[in-house]
Design a protein around this motif. Structure first.
Motif, PDB file in Angstrom:
ATOM      1  N   THR A  99       0.837  -1.201   0.000  1.00 36.62           N
ATOM      2  CA  THR A  99       0.000   0.000   0.000  1.00 36.62           C
ATOM      3  C   THR A  99       0.870   1.250   0.000  1.00 36.62           C
ATOM      4  OG1 THR A  99      -0.149  -0.009   2.418  1.00 36.62           O
ATOM      5  CG2 THR A  99      -1.894  -1.158   1.210  1.00 36.62           C
ATOM      6  N   GLY A 100       0.301   2.357  -0.482  1.00 43.15           N
ATOM      7  CA  GLY A 100       1.030   3.617  -0.542  1.00 43.15           C
ATOM      8  C   GLY A 100       0.196   4.774  -0.024  1.00 43.15           C
ATOM      9  N   GLU A 101       0.801   5.949  -0.021  1.00 40.40           N
ATOM     10  CA  GLU A 101       0.130   7.139   0.470  1.00 40.40           C
ATOM     11  C   GLU A 101      -0.815   7.706  -0.594  1.00 40.40           C
ATOM     12  OE1 GLU A 101       0.345   8.395   3.531  1.00 40.40           O
ATOM     13  OE2 GLU A 101       1.633   6.700   4.050  1.00 40.40           O
ATOM     14  N   PRO A 102      -1.922   8.345  -0.173  1.00 33.36           N
ATOM     15  CA  PRO A 102      -2.837   8.958  -1.146  1.00 33.36           C
ATOM     16  C   PRO A 102      -2.123  10.025  -1.973  1.00 33.36           C
ATOM     17  CG  PRO A 102      -3.826   8.854   1.048  1.00 33.36           C
ATOM     18  CD  PRO A 102      -2.382   8.493   1.218  1.00 33.36           C
ATOM     19  N   GLY A 103      -2.537  10.173  -3.216  1.00 40.85           N
ATOM     20  CA  GLY A 103      -1.931  11.172  -4.092  1.00 40.85           C
ATOM     21  C   GLY A 103      -2.584  11.142  -5.458  1.00 40.85           C
ATOM     22  N   ASP A 104      -1.960  11.839  -6.402  1.00 43.12           N
ATOM     23  CA  ASP A 104      -2.529  11.945  -7.746  1.00 43.12           C
ATOM     24  C   ASP A 104      -1.930  10.946  -8.732  1.00 43.12           C
ATOM     25  OD1 ASP A 104      -4.103  14.085  -6.898  1.00 43.12           O
ATOM     26  OD2 ASP A 104      -2.528  15.550  -7.351  1.00 43.12           O
ATOM     27  N   THR A 105      -0.960  10.134  -8.288  1.00 41.79           N
ATOM     28  CA  THR A 105      -0.313   9.182  -9.187  1.00 41.79           C
ATOM     29  C   THR A 105      -1.284   8.090  -9.602  1.00 41.79           C
ATOM     30  OG1 THR A 105       1.768   9.574  -8.013  1.00 41.79           O
ATOM     31  CG2 THR A 105       1.685   7.693  -9.498  1.00 41.79           C
ATOM     32  N   ASP A 106      -1.354   7.802 -10.902  1.00 41.99           N
ATOM     33  CA  ASP A 106      -2.297   6.774 -11.351  1.00 41.99           C
ATOM     34  C   ASP A 106      -1.701   5.380 -11.183  1.00 41.99           C
ATOM     35  OD1 ASP A 106      -0.559   6.319 -13.517  1.00 41.99           O
ATOM     36  OD2 ASP A 106      -1.730   7.553 -14.889  1.00 41.99           O
ATOM     37  N   ALA A 107      -2.557   4.378 -11.388  1.00 44.80           N
ATOM     38  CA  ALA A 107      -2.159   2.987 -11.129  1.00 44.80           C
ATOM     39  C   ALA A 107      -1.008   2.552 -12.025  1.00 44.80           C
ATOM     40  CB  ALA A 107      -3.361   2.065 -11.322  1.00 44.80           C
ATOM     41  N   ARG A 108      -1.011   2.978 -13.279  1.00 47.10           N
ATOM     42  CA  ARG A 108       0.064   2.586 -14.205  1.00 47.10           C
ATOM     43  C   ARG A 108       1.415   3.102 -13.710  1.00 47.10           C
ATOM     44  NH1 ARG A 108       0.775   0.984 -19.784  1.00 47.10           N
ATOM     45  NH2 ARG A 108       3.009   1.111 -20.153  1.00 47.10           N
ATOM     46  N   ALA A 109       1.464   4.355 -13.282  1.00 47.36           N
ATOM     47  CA  ALA A 109       2.725   4.930 -12.808  1.00 47.36           C
ATOM     48  C   ALA A 109       3.204   4.244 -11.536  1.00 47.36           C
ATOM     49  CB  ALA A 109       2.562   6.432 -12.580  1.00 47.36           C
ATOM     50  N   VAL A 110       2.271   3.931 -10.643  1.00 47.19           N
ATOM     51  CA  VAL A 110       2.629   3.216  -9.412  1.00 47.19           C
ATOM     52  C   VAL A 110       3.245   1.871  -9.749  1.00 47.19           C
ATOM     53  CG1 VAL A 110       1.675   2.061  -7.376  1.00 47.19           C
ATOM     54  CG2 VAL A 110       0.935   4.369  -7.946  1.00 47.19           C
ATOM     55  N   LEU A 111       2.615   1.159 -10.677  1.00 44.09           N
ATOM     56  CA  LEU A 111       3.094  -0.173 -11.035  1.00 44.09           C
ATOM     57  C   LEU A 111       4.443  -0.110 -11.748  1.00 44.09           C
ATOM     58  CD1 LEU A 111       2.069  -2.997 -10.560  1.00 44.09           C
ATOM     59  CD2 LEU A 111       0.942  -2.932 -12.785  1.00 44.09           C
ATOM     60  N   GLU A 112       4.626   0.883 -12.600  1.00 47.22           N
ATOM     61  CA  GLU A 112       5.922   1.038 -13.278  1.00 47.22           C
ATOM     62  C   GLU A 112       7.037   1.285 -12.268  1.00 47.22           C
ATOM     63  OE1 GLU A 112       5.228   4.160 -16.068  1.00 47.22           O
ATOM     64  OE2 GLU A 112       4.507   2.798 -17.635  1.00 47.22           O
ATOM     65  N   ASP A 113       6.763   2.117 -11.271  1.00 47.21           N
ATOM     66  CA  ASP A 113       7.767   2.386 -10.235  1.00 47.21           C
ATOM     67  C   ASP A 113       8.035   1.135  -9.395  1.00 47.21           C
ATOM     68  OD1 ASP A 113       7.999   4.975 -11.092  1.00 47.21           O
ATOM     69  OD2 ASP A 113       6.739   5.839  -9.513  1.00 47.21           O
ATOM     70  N   PHE A 114       6.991   0.366  -9.142  1.00 43.25           N
ATOM     71  CA  PHE A 114       7.125  -0.874  -8.369  1.00 43.25           C
ATOM     72  C   PHE A 114       8.034  -1.868  -9.090  1.00 43.25           C
ATOM     73  CE2 PHE A 114       5.638  -5.193  -7.342  1.00 43.25           C
ATOM     74  CZ  PHE A 114       5.687  -5.181  -5.951  1.00 43.25           C
TER      75      PHE A 114
ATOM     76  N   GLY B 253      -5.156   5.571  -1.004  1.00 47.40           N
ATOM     77  CA  GLY B 253      -3.847   5.405  -1.612  1.00 47.40           C
ATOM     78  C   GLY B 253      -3.801   4.204  -2.531  1.00 47.40           C
ATOM     79  N   PRO B 254      -2.695   4.029  -3.263  1.00 51.20           N
ATOM     80  CA  PRO B 254      -2.575   2.910  -4.186  1.00 51.20           C
ATOM     81  C   PRO B 254      -2.393   1.579  -3.473  1.00 51.20           C
ATOM     82  CG  PRO B 254      -0.511   4.106  -4.075  1.00 51.20           C
ATOM     83  CD  PRO B 254      -1.501   4.890  -3.271  1.00 51.20           C
ATOM     84  N   VAL B 255      -2.820   0.524  -4.131  1.00 55.64           N
ATOM     85  CA  VAL B 255      -2.650  -0.839  -3.624  1.00 55.64           C
ATOM     86  C   VAL B 255      -2.057  -1.687  -4.746  1.00 55.64           C
ATOM     87  CG1 VAL B 255      -3.796  -2.893  -2.713  1.00 55.64           C
ATOM     88  CG2 VAL B 255      -4.598  -0.622  -2.051  1.00 55.64           C
ATOM     89  N   VAL B 256      -1.033  -2.462  -4.421  1.00 54.07           N
ATOM     90  CA  VAL B 256      -0.423  -3.382  -5.382  1.00 54.07           C
ATOM     91  C   VAL B 256      -0.558  -4.805  -4.846  1.00 54.07           C
ATOM     92  CG1 VAL B 256       1.717  -4.116  -6.508  1.00 54.07           C
ATOM     93  CG2 VAL B 256       1.225  -1.670  -6.234  1.00 54.07           C
ATOM     94  N   LEU B 257      -1.092  -5.699  -5.658  1.00 52.22           N
ATOM     95  CA  LEU B 257      -1.106  -7.135  -5.363  1.00 52.22           C
ATOM     96  C   LEU B 257      -0.013  -7.775  -6.201  1.00 52.22           C
ATOM     97  CD1 LEU B 257      -3.937  -6.340  -4.288  1.00 52.22           C
ATOM     98  CD2 LEU B 257      -4.780  -8.517  -5.172  1.00 52.22           C
ATOM     99  N   HIS B 258       0.890  -8.500  -5.568  1.00 55.06           N
ATOM    100  CA  HIS B 258       2.018  -9.107  -6.283  1.00 55.06           C
ATOM    101  C   HIS B 258       2.073 -10.598  -6.008  1.00 55.06           C
ATOM    102  CE1 HIS B 258       6.261 -10.538  -6.431  1.00 55.06           C
ATOM    103  NE2 HIS B 258       6.186  -9.968  -7.617  1.00 55.06           N
ATOM    104  N   LEU B 259       2.191 -11.378  -7.074  1.00 56.74           N
ATOM    105  CA  LEU B 259       2.342 -12.830  -6.955  1.00 56.74           C
ATOM    106  C   LEU B 259       3.722 -13.228  -7.455  1.00 56.74           C
ATOM    107  CD1 LEU B 259       0.949 -15.606  -6.327  1.00 56.74           C
ATOM    108  CD2 LEU B 259       0.474 -15.728  -8.795  1.00 56.74           C
ATOM    109  N   GLY B 260       4.509 -13.833  -6.562  1.00 57.37           N
ATOM    110  CA  GLY B 260       5.822 -14.328  -6.947  1.00 57.37           C
ATOM    111  C   GLY B 260       5.774 -15.833  -7.117  1.00 57.37           C
TER     112      GLY B 260
END
Length: 220
Positions: free
Chosen positions: A122-137, A187-194
């Motif tokens: 999870t991340g802090e609330p902001g204006d970053t969209d899901a695509r940008a969050v995932l690219e940074d991840f 805020g953003p949420v990322v689900l990751h499967l390894g």
């Protein structure tokens, strides 16, 4: 005694995290041996075993979703874990933070007979969209390459999904990874499967598909 207790808690958490990562990355037979048998995978959905995300569940999150039968969810308190100082805290920070998000929950597949985790970040609330969050991840993950992004409908939320591979320089092996990012008012949420390797990853995909298909925001 408070500092001692905190250190023990931190050490125990890191031991568990490193053991989980070692099981995923250091087991023999990695992705190179599995890739021939893994052609295309169908989007099967696992049998439901419960739900997390709501107040009172194993992990309280900005989203709710179903977890596969026998999988076990456990909340991760990253703030408490990284609250100490020194090398151990730095190591914890490296494990618990990736790009713009912090690990909040770990769903373990071992009780279901598989080796891997579905992790929620999870991340802090902001204006970053899901695509940008995932690219940074993905950019923050060591050895990541070949990312393929797509827009997906996840439950009642529109998000961005990525399939990519990670390469271990030590083992000289690659394996598949999947991640999904959505934005919520909290805020953003990322689900990751390894997974231990590509074969194990694909065996766990039905659990990931279950989570994705039942994803709902908990914020109003």
């Amino acid at each position: 005694m408070g500092n001692v207790g905190q250190g023990l808690t931190l050490a125990a958490l890191l031991t568990g995290l490193m053991a989980g990562c070692a099981a995923e990355e250091a087991a023999p037979g990695g992705a190179s041996g599995a890739s021939g048998a893994s052609a295309k995978t169908t989007a099967k959905v696992a049998q439901r075993g419960g739900s997390i995300g709501a107040s009172g569940s194993a992990c309280e999150l900005p989203v709710t979703f179903d977890i596969a039968e026998f999988w076990k969810a456990e909340a991760v308190d990253a703030e408490e874990t990284t609250g100490s100082t020194g090398d151990l805290a730095d190591l914890a920070d490296a494990f618990l933070r990736q790009g713009p998000v912090t690990m909040a929950c770990e769903v373990d597949a071992k009780p279901a007979g598989k080796i891997g985790f579905l992790r929620v970040w999870t991340g802090e609330p902001g204006d970053t969209d899901a695509r940008a969050v995932l690219e940074d991840f993905v950019a923050a993950e060591q050895g990541a390459s070949g990312a393929r992004y797509s827009t997906v409908k996840a439950g009642d939320i529109t998000g961005t999904e990525v399939e990519y591979v990670t390469t271990s320089e030590l083992l000289e092996e690659t394996k598949k990874e999947h991640a999904l990012a959505v934005t919520t008012p909290e805020g953003p949420v990322v689900l990751h499967l390894g997974g231990m390797d590509t074969a194990e990853h694909e065996a766990m995909l039905p659990a990931y598909e279950l989570a994705k298909s039942t994803l709902h925001t908990t914020a109003g």
